[in-house]
Design an enzyme around this catalytic site. Structure first.
Site, PDB file in Angstrom:
ATOM      1  N   SER A  68     -11.125  34.653   9.880  1.00 52.34           N
ATOM      2  CA  SER A  68     -10.614  33.338  10.300  1.00 52.34           C
ATOM      3  C   SER A  68     -11.320  32.741  11.510  1.00 52.34           C
ATOM      4  O   SER A  68     -11.211  31.543  11.748  1.00 52.34           O
ATOM      5  CB  SER A  68      -9.110  33.399  10.568  1.00 52.34           C
ATOM      6  N   LYS A 117      -6.923  33.178  17.635  1.00 48.32           N
ATOM      7  CA  LYS A 117      -7.249  31.785  17.279  1.00 48.32           C
ATOM      8  C   LYS A 117      -7.728  31.054  18.520  1.00 48.32           C
ATOM      9  O   LYS A 117      -7.668  31.555  19.633  1.00 48.32           O
ATOM     10  CB  LYS A 117      -6.020  31.058  16.714  1.00 48.32           C
TER      11      LYS A 117
END
Length: 188
Positions: free
Chosen positions: A39, A80
């Site tokens: 990701s 993230k």
């Protein structure tokens, strides 16, 4: 014989103090983490090993584009990038990030944006109001996070904004594998 006992006691005491210090440092200041999944590509690779600074956000606020680790669930932490800060409105339209209506460059996505064709989408269009929670602006003590690999990331577009209570800390140091060892800047 008494001297020998004293030496052993000193060694045991030193080892216990070392373990206590290591425990305190790991619990409150720094901890290792391993990137799990794609990701954050191309910035972070699957299995990169990093150090999380747990202390940073106790004395300062997150900044846009910080890479953070947070508790996604009881068993799972995610890594993230902070995109939106408290009080801001976030929107992505035609692969362009807008914060409070102003275009914001994402330098870490430059190479990815250069590779896509005009008909392709790197980041699907969204507005903060469309995300879980339906907020018009990001609430106090919350951040909006996205993965750098926008086509393959479970992030705020799926679960909404992240409470700072869930944030473990900031990470910017890759220490393993050795050939990827580096400190990441805001452009990476």
């Amino acid at each position: 014989m008494a001297k020998r006992k004293s030496d052993w006691f000193d060694w045991i005491k030193a080892i216990l103090i070392a373990f206590a210090l290591a425990f305190i440092i790991r619990m409150f200041f720094f901890a290792p983490i391993i990137v799990d999944g794609p990701s954050m590509l191309p910035t972070l690779h699957d299995r990169d090993q990093m150090i999380v600074n747990k202390f940073n956000y106790r004395i300062s606020e997150p900044e846009r584009f910080d890479i953070v680790v947070f508790h996604a669930s009881v068993q799972k932490d995610f890594i993230k990038r902070v995109i939106g800060l408290p009080g801001e409105h976030v929107q992505v339209k035609d692969n362009v990030l807008y914060i409070d209506g102003e275009e914001v460059e994402e330098p870490f996505l430059k190479d990815q944006k250069n590779k896509i064709k005009s008909y392709q989408t790197l980041t699907n269009d969204f507005k903060l109001e469309d995300l879980p929670g339906g907020y018009e602006t990001i609430p106090e003590d919350h951040v909006l996070v996205l993965g750098d690999n926008r086509e393959n990331s479970t992030d705020s577009r799926m679960f909404g904004v992240v409470s700072m209570d869930q944030v473990v800390g900031k990470t910017s140091l890759i220490y393993w594998p050795f050939d990827r060892k580096k400190i990441l800047g805001a452009n990476e």
